[in-house]
Design a protein around this motif. Structure first.
Motif, PDB file in Angstrom:
ATOM      1  N   MET A   1       0.842  -1.184   0.000  1.00  0.00           N
ATOM      2  CA  MET A   1       0.000   0.000   0.000  1.00  0.00           C
ATOM      3  C   MET A   1       0.883   1.241   0.000  1.00  0.00           C
ATOM      4  SD  MET A   1      -2.942  -0.964   2.804  1.00  0.00           S
ATOM      5  CE  MET A   1      -3.945   0.420   2.310  1.00  0.00           C
ATOM      6  N   GLU A   2       0.357   2.320  -0.546  1.00  0.00           N
ATOM      7  CA  GLU A   2       1.122   3.559  -0.512  1.00  0.00           C
ATOM      8  C   GLU A   2       0.160   4.754  -0.507  1.00  0.00           C
ATOM      9  OE1 GLU A   2       2.297   4.867  -4.968  1.00  0.00           O
ATOM     10  OE2 GLU A   2       3.445   3.150  -4.178  1.00  0.00           O
ATOM     11  N   ARG A   3       0.687   5.885   0.001  1.00  0.00           N
ATOM     12  CA  ARG A   3      -0.107   7.110   0.013  1.00  0.00           C
ATOM     13  C   ARG A   3       0.835   8.299  -0.104  1.00  0.00           C
ATOM     14  NH1 ARG A   3      -3.863   8.412   5.072  1.00  0.00           N
ATOM     15  NH2 ARG A   3      -4.530   6.285   4.583  1.00  0.00           N
ATOM     16  N   ALA A   4       0.464   9.233  -0.945  1.00  0.00           N
ATOM     17  CA  ALA A   4       1.231  10.474  -1.084  1.00  0.00           C
ATOM     18  C   ALA A   4       0.746  11.478  -0.055  1.00  0.00           C
ATOM     19  CB  ALA A   4       1.066  11.037  -2.489  1.00  0.00           C
ATOM     20  N   THR A   5       1.686  12.264   0.489  1.00  0.00           N
ATOM     21  CA  THR A   5       1.315  13.289   1.461  1.00  0.00           C
ATOM     22  C   THR A   5       2.351  14.407   1.439  1.00  0.00           C
ATOM     23  OG1 THR A   5       0.647  13.691   3.765  1.00  0.00           O
ATOM     24  CG2 THR A   5       2.559  12.291   3.421  1.00  0.00           C
ATOM     25  N   ILE A   6       2.051  15.473   2.129  1.00  0.00           N
ATOM     26  CA  ILE A   6       2.986  16.584   2.299  1.00  0.00           C
ATOM     27  C   ILE A   6       3.474  16.578   3.741  1.00  0.00           C
ATOM     28  CG2 ILE A   6       3.312  19.084   2.187  1.00  0.00           C
ATOM     29  CD1 ILE A   6       2.800  17.838  -0.517  1.00  0.00           C
ATOM     30  N   VAL A   7       4.769  16.646   3.942  1.00  0.00           N
ATOM     31  CA  VAL A   7       5.341  16.619   5.287  1.00  0.00           C
ATOM     32  C   VAL A   7       5.027  17.929   5.994  1.00  0.00           C
ATOM     33  CG1 VAL A   7       7.465  16.469   6.634  1.00  0.00           C
ATOM     34  CG2 VAL A   7       7.178  15.066   4.574  1.00  0.00           C
ATOM     35  N   ARG A   8       4.364  17.837   7.149  1.00  0.00           N
ATOM     36  CA  ARG A   8       4.043  19.018   7.946  1.00  0.00           C
ATOM     37  C   ARG A   8       4.849  19.081   9.241  1.00  0.00           C
ATOM     38  NH1 ARG A   8       2.101  21.860   3.928  1.00  0.00           N
ATOM     39  NH2 ARG A   8       0.213  20.970   2.991  1.00  0.00           N
ATOM     40  N   VAL A   9       5.665  18.062   9.512  1.00  0.00           N
ATOM     41  CA  VAL A   9       6.491  18.059  10.722  1.00  0.00           C
ATOM     42  C   VAL A   9       7.368  19.300  10.720  1.00  0.00           C
ATOM     43  CG1 VAL A   9       8.274  16.848  12.025  1.00  0.00           C
ATOM     44  CG2 VAL A   9       6.516  15.551  10.786  1.00  0.00           C
ATOM     45  N   ARG A  10       7.354  20.027  11.796  1.00  0.00           N
ATOM     46  CA  ARG A  10       8.089  21.287  11.867  1.00  0.00           C
ATOM     47  C   ARG A  10       9.557  21.085  11.532  1.00  0.00           C
ATOM     48  NH1 ARG A  10       7.547  24.019  17.493  1.00  0.00           N
ATOM     49  NH2 ARG A  10       5.359  23.629  16.964  1.00  0.00           N
ATOM     50  N   GLU A  11      10.003  21.736  10.456  1.00  0.00           N
ATOM     51  CA  GLU A  11      11.368  21.676   9.930  1.00  0.00           C
ATOM     52  C   GLU A  11      11.735  20.313   9.362  1.00  0.00           C
ATOM     53  OE1 GLU A  11      12.913  24.295   9.428  1.00  0.00           O
ATOM     54  OE2 GLU A  11      11.826  25.682  10.739  1.00  0.00           O
ATOM     55  N   GLY A  12      10.741  19.399   9.254  1.00  0.00           N
ATOM     56  CA  GLY A  12      10.989  18.136   8.584  1.00  0.00           C
ATOM     57  C   GLY A  12      11.582  17.073   9.484  1.00  0.00           C
ATOM     58  N   LEU A  13      12.059  15.980   8.860  1.00  0.00           N
ATOM     59  CA  LEU A  13      12.565  14.838   9.613  1.00  0.00           C
ATOM     60  C   LEU A  13      14.053  15.000   9.882  1.00  0.00           C
ATOM     61  CD1 LEU A  13      10.659  11.878   7.918  1.00  0.00           C
ATOM     62  CD2 LEU A  13      10.035  13.192   9.941  1.00  0.00           C
ATOM     63  N   HIS A  14      14.392  16.034  10.683  1.00  0.00           N
ATOM     64  CA  HIS A  14      15.749  16.127  11.187  1.00  0.00           C
ATOM     65  C   HIS A  14      15.889  15.059  12.262  1.00  0.00           C
ATOM     66  CE1 HIS A  14      14.084  18.362  14.610  1.00  0.00           C
ATOM     67  NE2 HIS A  14      13.386  19.036  13.725  1.00  0.00           N
ATOM     68  N   ALA A  15      16.985  15.038  12.979  1.00  0.00           N
ATOM     69  CA  ALA A  15      17.351  13.857  13.761  1.00  0.00           C
ATOM     70  C   ALA A  15      16.285  13.377  14.741  1.00  0.00           C
ATOM     71  CB  ALA A  15      18.651  14.116  14.511  1.00  0.00           C
ATOM     72  N   ARG A  16      15.725  14.290  15.553  1.00  0.00           N
ATOM     73  CA  ARG A  16      14.809  13.827  16.588  1.00  0.00           C
ATOM     74  C   ARG A  16      13.499  13.297  16.016  1.00  0.00           C
ATOM     75  NH1 ARG A  16      13.922  18.042  20.997  1.00  0.00           N
ATOM     76  NH2 ARG A  16      16.103  17.603  21.286  1.00  0.00           N
ATOM     77  N   PRO A  17      12.792  14.051  15.147  1.00  0.00           N
ATOM     78  CA  PRO A  17      11.589  13.478  14.542  1.00  0.00           C
ATOM     79  C   PRO A  17      11.887  12.225  13.720  1.00  0.00           C
ATOM     80  CG  PRO A  17      11.572  15.853  14.329  1.00  0.00           C
ATOM     81  CD  PRO A  17      12.938  15.475  14.813  1.00  0.00           C
ATOM     82  N   ALA A  18      13.058  12.173  13.078  1.00  0.00           N
ATOM     83  CA  ALA A  18      13.419  10.977  12.319  1.00  0.00           C
ATOM     84  C   ALA A  18      13.497   9.769  13.240  1.00  0.00           C
ATOM     85  CB  ALA A  18      14.753  11.192  11.603  1.00  0.00           C
ATOM     86  N   THR A  19      14.108   9.954  14.403  1.00  0.00           N
ATOM     87  CA  THR A  19      14.209   8.860  15.362  1.00  0.00           C
ATOM     88  C   THR A  19      12.825   8.427  15.835  1.00  0.00           C
ATOM     89  OG1 THR A  19      16.365   9.668  16.103  1.00  0.00           O
ATOM     90  CG2 THR A  19      15.201   8.169  17.579  1.00  0.00           C
ATOM     91  N   CYS A  20      11.937   9.381  16.075  1.00  0.00           N
ATOM     92  CA  CYS A  20      10.569   9.055  16.505  1.00  0.00           C
ATOM     93  C   CYS A  20       9.795   8.338  15.403  1.00  0.00           C
ATOM     94  CB  CYS A  20       9.826  10.331  16.904  1.00  0.00           C
ATOM     95  SG  CYS A  20      10.479  11.120  18.372  1.00  0.00           S
ATOM     96  N   VAL A  77       1.461   8.196   8.122  1.00  0.00           N
ATOM     97  CA  VAL A  77       1.031   9.407   7.416  1.00  0.00           C
ATOM     98  C   VAL A  77       0.517  10.437   8.411  1.00  0.00           C
ATOM     99  CG1 VAL A  77      -0.689  10.335   5.815  1.00  0.00           C
ATOM    100  CG2 VAL A  77       0.546   8.249   5.238  1.00  0.00           C
ATOM    101  N   ARG A  78      -0.196   9.983   9.443  1.00  0.00           N
ATOM    102  CA  ARG A  78      -0.682  10.900  10.465  1.00  0.00           C
ATOM    103  C   ARG A  78       0.497  11.594  11.151  1.00  0.00           C
ATOM    104  NH1 ARG A  78      -2.693   7.564  14.209  1.00  0.00           N
ATOM    105  NH2 ARG A  78      -4.326   6.955  12.745  1.00  0.00           N
ATOM    106  N   PHE A  79       1.571  10.857  11.403  1.00  0.00           N
ATOM    107  CA  PHE A  79       2.779  11.441  12.006  1.00  0.00           C
ATOM    108  C   PHE A  79       3.343  12.539  11.105  1.00  0.00           C
ATOM    109  CE2 PHE A  79       7.295  11.855  12.673  1.00  0.00           C
ATOM    110  CZ  PHE A  79       7.521  11.629  14.018  1.00  0.00           C
ATOM    111  N   LEU A  80       3.473  12.252   9.816  1.00  0.00           N
ATOM    112  CA  LEU A  80       4.062  13.214   8.889  1.00  0.00           C
ATOM    113  C   LEU A  80       3.214  14.467   8.718  1.00  0.00           C
ATOM    114  CD1 LEU A  80       5.332  10.825   6.074  1.00  0.00           C
ATOM    115  CD2 LEU A  80       6.692  11.949   7.840  1.00  0.00           C
ATOM    116  N   GLU A  81       1.919  14.349   8.948  1.00  0.00           N
ATOM    117  CA  GLU A  81       1.029  15.488   8.751  1.00  0.00           C
ATOM    118  C   GLU A  81       0.808  16.306  10.013  1.00  0.00           C
ATOM    119  OE1 GLU A  81      -2.460  13.754   7.030  1.00  0.00           O
ATOM    120  OE2 GLU A  81      -1.555  13.599   5.027  1.00  0.00           O
ATOM    121  N   ASP A  82       1.486  15.918  11.114  1.00  0.00           N
ATOM    122  CA  ASP A  82       1.344  16.637  12.385  1.00  0.00           C
ATOM    123  C   ASP A  82       2.579  17.504  12.626  1.00  0.00           C
ATOM    124  OD1 ASP A  82       0.994  17.582  14.930  1.00  0.00           O
ATOM    125  OD2 ASP A  82       0.941  15.610  15.898  1.00  0.00           O
ATOM    126  N   PRO A  83       2.447  18.832  12.646  1.00  0.00           N
ATOM    127  CA  PRO A  83       3.621  19.710  12.848  1.00  0.00           C
ATOM    128  C   PRO A  83       4.354  19.449  14.155  1.00  0.00           C
ATOM    129  CG  PRO A  83       1.746  20.983  12.060  1.00  0.00           C
ATOM    130  CD  PRO A  83       1.216  19.612  12.402  1.00  0.00           C
TER     131      PRO A  83
END
Length: 657
Positions: A1-20, A77-83
């Motif tokens: 399965m796949e879904r396209a989305t726009i990353v809304r995580v504040r400043e993107g997947l830098h180290a800490r959000p990437a780890t989460c 996807v919910r994670f990526l869409e949450d700032p």
């Protein structure tokens, strides 16, 4: 399965959000990938995910495949869409050192030496020391590539697995040591994160399955991974290349059954001489036994500089080829104040250093009585002599020196050299600890002061021809309330625990103060609605731009205090970059133009009845303190080492009048 989305995580997947994100992905059985453009990465590897450089507002595709693919896809996807995703995750901040500059003790010669024979380097931590050399030159990993026979591969895979387990356990054991400081804990945690990355370890195992020996496999994968980090256009992600290399070295040595040079064996008073020092090694070193540090590599933001300054160890970095001369010596001398190292010690040099060390020791002993003294002007007005600090580790040194509070807490050091933006809670814990440590004395926290000249992980800064005149300090903060408000909320909360005051950097317009006050009121309203205790704090400004000097009378009506930042004020008044040696002669606080600006500021503050202080380096100069007090300054903030001397100067001044 796949879904396209726009990353809304504040400043993107830098180290800490990437780890989460990776932790969340690993909670599902399904395989998970993130696709950004033509780049497809395993989303269960924090290393791979960080290297993908997924930024806020980037379009991505999330792919899941497995028994729980639908649930995994929805959650990810919910994670990526949450700032706010990943913001509350833990992580230790590492304080950074102020910018180190190459400073010479005397005129230069063309061969890389000063006129008196010293080797030029970078002044990273002040002080003079003479001591025996402890050479830290770990042996290179010399192991010829060996192709494995078919029957050897399983045993080599097992050897790799055992070695990885040993290194992981070593990291975990180091992190559990109760005496480990927060700074060093953060350094080791960064290394532990890399060695725990299953995707990277699997790449090594894949190379072994191709018939390559384990050491060669590790070197191949580590080399490619480090190069990939170094190529990322983000200085703090790129800096992880050194961490990757350090982990690879530890793993190779374990595979070879070899021991590295250990700093635990350094004799007391020795001067550590090295080409470079790994973060993991220095973090575990007995720092109380190290007399000085001389290193070929290193700069202002290196771990060596940070640790040297934090522990008061005279340190000279950036010695480059000169390190070979020091390596061959048995005893050397270091002048950390001027950034010079001496490999040849004649009688005259020994005498000069002995006199300087003895003078410093005698002065320190004689000044000890002033630590508890409260200096006053002749009219009885208390002159607060406070400390400039940047981390909680500096609290004890400041208190021991007799600091009457903190005149400058560089809050940006919570942000710098960290792999993401610190959460409100992390900032609150820091500020409240600071407030309680110095109560009832005031603690003046400078709000985030970063910009193009001091890039920050988690914030995208524009390319600027002149970053000192660009998007920095209060300008950046007001444009980014999502970053500024968590800091203001943390400060409001921390004010309950002590005497917190807040000053704004790089102010050049009255509107900047008014907009900040509006944001503070917004934060106070939010905390009230949430039922979170808070106290309001006094708001002041740093006077460091010519514009602030010119509108000082108007500013004085808007704020509770001034703090004159002489370092930046001097370079702006004189239009002379303080890091440019070609115009060093112009960068002089005693220039009449700069002194007039200080006097104008002081007069405006005194007339308005607000406190006027100083937090630049000039505040600790005993030749200038009498002039500053005569102008009306009632607070001087400086490095802890200068506090007893400054107090004595004020007492002597009062006694003489």
């Amino acid at each position: 399965m796949e879904r396209a989305t726009i990353v809304r995580v504040r400043e993107g997947l830098h180290a800490r959000p990437a780890t989460c994100f990776v932790k969340l992905a690993k909670s599902f059985q399904s395989d998970v990938e993130i696709v950004k453009g033509a780049n497809r990465v395993n989303a269960k590897s924090s290393v791979k995910l960080m290297l993908a450089s997924v930024l806020e507002a980037d379009p991505v595709v999330v792919r899941t495949s497995g028994a729980d693919e639908a649930e995994a896809l929805e959650a990810l996807v919910r994670f990526l869409e949450d700032p706010e995703s990943g913001i509350e995750a833990g992580g230790a901040a590492t304080p950074a050192a102020p910018a180190a500059t190459r400073t010479d003790a005397s005129a230069d010669k063309d061969d890389g030496r000063t006129e008196d024979g010293g080797l030029r380097g970078i002044a990273a931590s002040e002080g003079k020391v003479v001591g025996p050399v402890f050479g830290y030159f770990p042996p290179s990993i010399d192991s010829a590539e060996r192709m494995l026979a078919e029957g050897e591969i399983d045993d080599e895979i097992a050897l790799l697995s055992r070695s990885v387990a040993v290194i992981r356990r070593r990291m975990v054991d180091s992190l559990s040591a109760p005496e480990l400081s927060p700074v060093h804990r953060g350094i080791i945690a960064a290394l532990a994160e890399i060695v725990a990355d299953d995707a990277v370890i699997e790449e090594m195992a894949t190379e072994v399955r191709k018939g390559r020996d384990a050491v060669t496999a590790v070197r191949e994968v580590i080399g490619k991974t480090a190069a990939a980090f170094a190529a990322v256009d983000d200085p703090y992600i790129a800096a992880r290349a050194d961490d990757v290399t350090a982990v690879g070295r530890q793993l190779c040595l374990e595979l070879l059954g070899r021991k590295d040079i250990v700093l635990e064996d350094i004799p007391a008073g020795s001067i550590l001489v090295a080409e470079d020092i790994g973060a993991f090694d220095l973090a575990r070193a007995p720092l109380d036994r190290i007399g000085g540090i001389a290193c070929a590599q290193g700069g202002a933001t290196s771990h060596i500089a940070i640790i040297g300054r934090s522990h008061g160890i005279p340190t000279v970095l950036g010695l480059r080829g000169g390190i070979e001369a020091l390596r061959g010596a048995t005893e050397i001398a270091l002048d950390g104040t001027h950034g010079v190292a001496y490999d040849v010690l004649d009688d005259d040099l020994r005498a000069r250093f002995a006199a300087a060390v003895a003078k410093a020791a005698a002065e320190k002993k004689a000044l000890a009585v002033y630590r508890s003294i409260v200096p006053k002007r002749a009219d009885g007005t208390v002159i607060e002599v406070a400390a400039n600090i940047g981390s909680l580790e500096e609290i004890d040194a400041a208190r021991a020196a007799g600091a009457m509070g903190v005149g400058l807490f560089r809050s940006e050091l919570l942000f710098m050299l960290q792999t993401g933006l610190p959460s409100e809670e992390m900032q609150y814990q820091t500020y409240v600890t600071l407030a309680r440590a110095f109560a009832p004395h005031p603690v003046i926290v400078r709000t985030l002061d970063v910009g193009g000249d001091k890039p920050l992980a988690g914030i995208q800064f524009p390319e600027e021809a002149n970053p000192f005149l660009g998007w920095r300090g209060i300008r950046m903060c007001l444009d980014r309330p999502d970053i500024f408000k968590p800091q203001l909320r943390a400060l409001l909360r921390a004010a309950v625990g002590g005497n917190i005051e807040v000053m704004l950097p790089m102010v050049s317009d009255l509107g900047e103060v008014r907009r900040t006050r509006a944001l503070i009121e917004d934060c106070a309203a939010e905390l009230t609605a949430e039922g979170v205790p808070f106290e309001r704090f006094a708001v002041g400004v740093m006077i460091e731009t010519p514009a602030a000097v010119m509108i000082a009378r108007e500013l004085a009506k808007e704020v509770s205090f001034f703090s004159i930042g002489t370092n930046d004020l001097t370079q702006y008044i004189m239009a002379a970059d303080r890091l440019n040696s070609s115009v060093a002669g112009l960068n002089d606080v005693t220039n009449i133009a700069v002194m007039n600006a200080i006097e104008m500021t002081a007069r405006a503050g005194v007339e308005a009845g607000i406190m006027v202080g100083m937090c630049g380096e000039a505040a600790g100069r005993v030749d200038l303190i009498p002039r500053f007090i005569a102008m009306g300054l009632t607070e001087l903030s400086m490095s802890p080492a200068s506090i007893p001397r400054a107090k004595k100067c004020i007492v002597d001044l009062t006694t003489a009048t």
